[in-house]
Scaffold this active site. Sequence first.
Site, PDB file in Angstrom:
ATOM      1  N   ASP A 210       0.845  -1.190   0.000  1.00  0.00           N
ATOM      2  CA  ASP A 210       0.000   0.000   0.000  1.00  0.00           C
ATOM      3  C   ASP A 210       0.882   1.243   0.000  1.00  0.00           C
ATOM      4  O   ASP A 210       2.100   1.154   0.140  1.00  0.00           O
ATOM      5  CB  ASP A 210      -0.895   0.003   1.240  1.00  0.00           C
ATOM      6  N   ASP A 212       0.707   3.627   2.348  1.00  0.00           N
ATOM      7  CA  ASP A 212       0.562   4.220   3.669  1.00  0.00           C
ATOM      8  C   ASP A 212      -0.571   5.249   3.583  1.00  0.00           C
ATOM      9  O   ASP A 212      -1.609   4.956   2.993  1.00  0.00           O
ATOM     10  CB  ASP A 212       1.892   4.808   4.146  1.00  0.00           C
TER      11      ASP A 212
END
Length: 290
Positions: A210, A212
């Site tokens: 991802d 973040d």
Amino acid sequence: MNDEWTIGIIGGSGLYAIDGIEDAQWRTVETPWGAPSDQLLFGRIGAVNLVFLPRHGRGHRISPGELNARANIDALKRAGCTDILAISSIGSLREELEPGRFVVVDQFIDRTVARPSSFFTSGMVAHVSMAEPVCPRLSGYATGAVAAAGGKVTQGATYLAMEGPQFSSRAESLLYRQWGADVIGMTAMPEAKLAREAELPYALIGMVTDYDCWRESEAHVEVSEIIAQMSANGALARASVAAFVAALPPRRTPSPLDTVLDYALITDPAHRDPALLAKLDAVAGRVLKK
């Protein structure tokens, strides 16, 4: 001199098994630092010995801040490992390190606060250098292995180790980017420090799940999305381990990291704590027996 490879594989989120391992056997390894995350899986791929440890335990039952990293590293050392390849899921702090990309880390910023980070406490003090915290030899093999397995890989990145288990606030994520961090995770520290103290060359493959939460144009990260990306990363991680093993030369030549304790011990022998020395039998027995 033993010139065989025995690779300790620490499998993080997304890597819970090793494909193609032969003569596989789960064994309990006891340590004076407590219990490691799980039993260790002993086996081999071809002529290379492997010892696999699921970092969070089978079933992912141990939280990052409750991992007994000292017991994990001691157990791998006690099991005869010569080197460690760690694999972890990470968040990205850089646009170019997109989900699905693998990153071979070369630096760390340690923001953990509640974890024992050294084997060498009062009664036997030692200081090892962490200026270059990973093994360049292993990191090179790791980068080549991901590429050989068909993955997108970047070699060289700074890993921000946070305490967790909560994810970052947006303000923290933006701050870490300003500091020069490239990826973020919850488990590489104090693991890498303890591996260095145990004279175990260490490399880390991070699997980006991802971005973040620093990208203000997007919603914050959700666990369901991370799990989906972890699943997609898992097959490539297993293929990368097989390619890593296949790339190792037939014989292991010594590494400078095999002997970092030679000049690290500070406490005068007359003032060393016998109880602590007994606990250090696997980690530092090579130098303490001199």
